[in-house]
Scaffold this motif. Structure first.
Motif, short mmCIF file in Angstrom:
data_model
loop_
_atom_site.label_atom_id
_atom_site.label_comp_id
_atom_site.label_asym_id
_atom_site.label_seq_id
_atom_site.Cartn_x
_atom_site.Cartn_y
_atom_site.Cartn_z
N LEU A 54 61.68 -87.36 110.49
CA LEU A 54 60.21 -87.36 110.49
C LEU A 54 59.61 -85.96 110.42
O LEU A 54 58.53 -85.79 109.88
CB LEU A 54 59.68 -88.08 111.73
CG LEU A 54 59.94 -89.58 111.78
CD1 LEU A 54 59.57 -90.13 113.16
CD2 LEU A 54 59.18 -90.30 110.68
N ARG A 55 60.27 -84.99 110.99
CA ARG A 55 59.79 -83.60 111.03
C ARG A 55 58.33 -83.51 111.48
O ARG A 55 57.45 -83.06 110.72
CB ARG A 55 59.96 -82.94 109.68
CG ARG A 55 61.39 -82.81 109.26
CD ARG A 55 61.49 -82.06 107.98
NE ARG A 55 62.79 -82.35 107.39
CZ ARG A 55 63.06 -82.22 106.13
NH1 ARG A 55 62.16 -81.78 105.30
NH2 ARG A 55 64.26 -82.51 105.68
N PRO A 56 58.04 -83.92 112.70
CA PRO A 56 56.64 -83.86 113.16
C PRO A 56 56.15 -82.43 113.34
O PRO A 56 56.93 -81.52 113.62
CB PRO A 56 56.70 -84.59 114.50
CG PRO A 56 58.10 -84.42 114.97
CD PRO A 56 58.94 -84.40 113.73
N THR A 57 54.85 -82.27 113.18
CA THR A 57 54.20 -80.99 113.43
C THR A 57 54.25 -80.70 114.92
O THR A 57 54.43 -79.56 115.34
CB THR A 57 52.73 -81.05 112.97
OG1 THR A 57 52.68 -81.59 111.65
CG2 THR A 57 52.09 -79.69 113.00
N ILE A 89 52.25 -86.06 112.75
CA ILE A 89 52.80 -85.79 111.43
C ILE A 89 51.62 -85.53 110.52
O ILE A 89 50.89 -86.45 110.17
CB ILE A 89 53.66 -86.97 110.92
CG1 ILE A 89 54.78 -87.27 111.91
CG2 ILE A 89 54.21 -86.67 109.53
CD1 ILE A 89 55.54 -88.53 111.63
N ASP A 90 51.41 -84.26 110.18
CA ASP A 90 50.19 -83.82 109.50
C ASP A 90 49.00 -84.24 110.35
O ASP A 90 48.86 -83.77 111.46
CB ASP A 90 50.13 -84.36 108.07
CG ASP A 90 51.24 -83.80 107.20
OD1 ASP A 90 51.65 -82.64 107.42
OD2 ASP A 90 51.73 -84.51 106.30
N PRO A 112 44.96 -91.58 107.84
CA PRO A 112 43.91 -91.32 106.86
C PRO A 112 44.29 -91.94 105.51
O PRO A 112 45.46 -91.89 105.12
CB PRO A 112 43.87 -89.80 106.76
CG PRO A 112 44.49 -89.31 108.03
CD PRO A 112 45.50 -90.35 108.41
N GLN A 113 43.34 -92.52 104.81
CA GLN A 113 43.63 -93.23 103.55
C GLN A 113 44.35 -92.35 102.55
O GLN A 113 45.23 -92.82 101.84
CB GLN A 113 42.35 -93.79 102.95
CG GLN A 113 41.87 -94.97 103.75
CD GLN A 113 41.52 -96.16 102.90
OE1 GLN A 113 40.37 -96.41 102.69
NE2 GLN A 113 42.51 -96.88 102.43
#
Length: 173
Positions: A54-57, A89-90, A112-113
């Motif tokens: 996933l590499r989360p922020t 994540i972002d 977010p869309q």
């Protein structure tokens, strides 16, 4: 003559059965934990592997009972009884529940869309896909606004709003 016709019909029947089984190989397997997840992360997977994928922020983990914080390495080693993780994540928040180093629950909503295609299930269902695609990929589930697919050990829930997938949740039972 009748015997030859019978053999031909039997051969056609067997071929039809084989063809139908080959086509249905992509059915949802309610007992396979790899069916329950997003972005290559699935229930039962080690938390350290999941975080690497996933590499989360940002990621914060806390035991729901003791309120003790945990690192990914601590959880991967099996520490913590009921640890919840909030991953960023972002701009999207993903919630994980970890027990004995393994993912027990994956929850996703509020995407977010413009980021919808970044979050897909193992079968390729993205956030904000139409409910028809959900049915096409997973088959018929139970419920209307919350569509549920359940096996003996796992459960997938998809929330629908305006006929679009608005949230996803995968749980080990």
């Amino acid at each position: 003559m009748k015997y030859t016709r019978f053999i031909q019909m039997m051969v056609m029947f067997v071929l039809a059965v084989i063809f139908l089984q080959a086509c249905s190989g992509n059915e949802f397997d309610a007992e396979n934990p790899k069916e329950y997840g997003i972005n290559g992360v699935y229930l039962g997977q080690n938390v350290k592997e999941a975080i690497e994928i996933l590499r989360p922020t940002k990621a914060d983990f806390m035991d729901m009972v003791t309120r003790q914080t945990y690192t990914v390495d601590q959880m991967a080693a099996g520490e913590g009884d009921a640890v919840m993780g909030m991953l960023l994540i972002d701009r999207t928040q993903l919630i994980l529940k970890v027990q004995k180093g393994q993912l027990q629950s994956i929850m996703l909503s509020g995407v977010p869309q413009e980021d919808a295609q970044k979050f897909k299930t193992i079968r390729g269902l993205a956030m904000y896909d139409a409910s028809e695609k959900l049915t096409q990929l997973y088959g018929m589930g139970t419920g209307e606004k919350e569509v549920i697919y359940q096996g003996k050990s796992y459960k997938a829930s998809f929330g629908l709003a305006n006929n679009l997938v608005a949230w996803m949740r995968f749980d080990k039972l």
